[in-house]
Design a protein around this motif. Structure first.
Motif, PDB file in Angstrom:
ATOM      1  N   ILE A  57       0.828  -1.212   0.000  1.00 41.95           N
ATOM      2  CA  ILE A  57       0.000   0.000   0.000  1.00 41.95           C
ATOM      3  C   ILE A  57       0.863   1.262   0.000  1.00 41.95           C
ATOM      4  O   ILE A  57       0.581   2.227  -0.724  1.00 41.95           O
ATOM      5  CB  ILE A  57      -0.950  -0.004   1.217  1.00 41.95           C
ATOM      6  N   ALA A  58       1.926   1.257   0.794  1.00 35.23           N
ATOM      7  CA  ALA A  58       2.774   2.452   0.954  1.00 35.23           C
ATOM      8  C   ALA A  58       3.334   2.979  -0.368  1.00 35.23           C
ATOM      9  O   ALA A  58       3.270   4.195  -0.623  1.00 35.23           O
ATOM     10  CB  ALA A  58       3.892   2.171   1.947  1.00 35.23           C
TER      11      ALA A  58
ATOM     12  N   ILE B 234       1.325   8.535  -5.792  1.00 29.26           N
ATOM     13  CA  ILE B 234       0.414   9.672  -5.994  1.00 29.26           C
ATOM     14  C   ILE B 234       1.213  10.962  -6.139  1.00 29.26           C
ATOM     15  O   ILE B 234       0.860  11.849  -6.911  1.00 29.26           O
ATOM     16  CB  ILE B 234      -0.592   9.775  -4.822  1.00 29.26           C
TER      17      ILE B 234
ATOM     18  N   LEU C 298       0.757   4.946  -2.269  1.00 28.26           N
ATOM     19  CA  LEU C 298       0.527   6.284  -1.714  1.00 28.26           C
ATOM     20  C   LEU C 298       1.627   7.244  -2.169  1.00 28.26           C
ATOM     21  O   LEU C 298       1.353   8.393  -2.533  1.00 28.26           O
ATOM     22  CB  LEU C 298       0.471   6.224  -0.183  1.00 28.26           C
TER      23      LEU C 298
ATOM     24  N   THR D 257       3.243   0.885 -11.531  1.00 25.45           N
ATOM     25  CA  THR D 257       2.131   1.004 -10.583  1.00 25.45           C
ATOM     26  C   THR D 257       1.202  -0.197 -10.707  1.00 25.45           C
ATOM     27  O   THR D 257       0.744  -0.749  -9.702  1.00 25.45           O
ATOM     28  CB  THR D 257       1.348   2.313 -10.838  1.00 25.45           C
TER      29      THR D 257
END
Length: 200
Positions: free
Chosen positions: A108-109, A115, A112, A142
């Motif tokens: 997940i990191a 982005i 983030l 990604t």
């Protein structure tokens, strides 16, 4: 016609892991195909750079901070990933469960951080050839992070159910760990292209 027993294989396990597993070979083939895609993307990037009068085209060099933080995060993630693979090989269920939770967070990191990476390029995907290939390379990577994250989340959920008793699941965890290493390794040449080539 009389049948003769040639070899008794009844004592062999129903499932293998590593190179004894068809899933391992499928994952390896998948990585080879995707690795070729990354290589082609880098070749296109270098070709466009070679024919452009200036590189980047009408944009400043990307900000180093987001990409460098992501690179450091991916490098650190290899440590728990190797541990999870080892625990899965030894079938240590409690440690595998904890390791998969940690690896889900490491999946997940980077998303983030990603982005912030796209704006750090200082160019939109439709501005020019530089913007297009930059966004394609970031987008490809990604997609791979997201793919592994989904796989990790599914395995994590399975390992907290009765399916954890199935020896195949441990092989799946090992294959998932191998794929994450691939995701990390492929980022290194992309990072060099995207962040350091424009500074040459």
């Amino acid at each position: 016609m009389k049948e003769r027993l040639v070899l008794d294989v009844s004592h062999l396990p129903l499932h293998g892991s590593g190179t004894a597993s068809p899933t391992w070979w499928g994952t390896l083939a998948f990585m080879l195909i995707e690795g070729t895609g990354f290589a082609l993307g880098i070749v296109v990037y270098l070709y466009l750079m070679s024919i452009a009068g200036a590189w980047p085209i009408n944009a400043p060099a990307p900000d180093l901070l987001p990409g460098t933080l992501l690179t450091a995060l991916l490098a650190v993630s290899v440590i728990p990933n190797v541990l999870v693979a080892g625990w899965a090989k030894r079938r240590e269920l409690k440690k595998v469960r904890i390791g998969l939770i940690v690896m889900a967070l490491f999946g997940i990191a980077p998303l983030l951080l990603r982005i912030f990476e796209f704006p750090a390029m200082h160019v939109m995907w439709d501005t020019n050839a530089y913007g297009s290939i930059t966004w394609v390379l970031l987008g490809l990577h990604t997609t791979h992070i997201l793919t592994d994250l989904i796989d990790t989340l599914v395995l994590m959920c399975l390992m907290f159910t009765r399916h954890a008793d199935n020896p195949r699941r441990y092989g799946d965890v090992e294959d998932n760990a191998m794929y994450w290493n691939f995701v990390v390794i492929t980022w290194v040449p992309l990072y060099l292209c995207l962040y350091w080539m424009p500074r040459l």
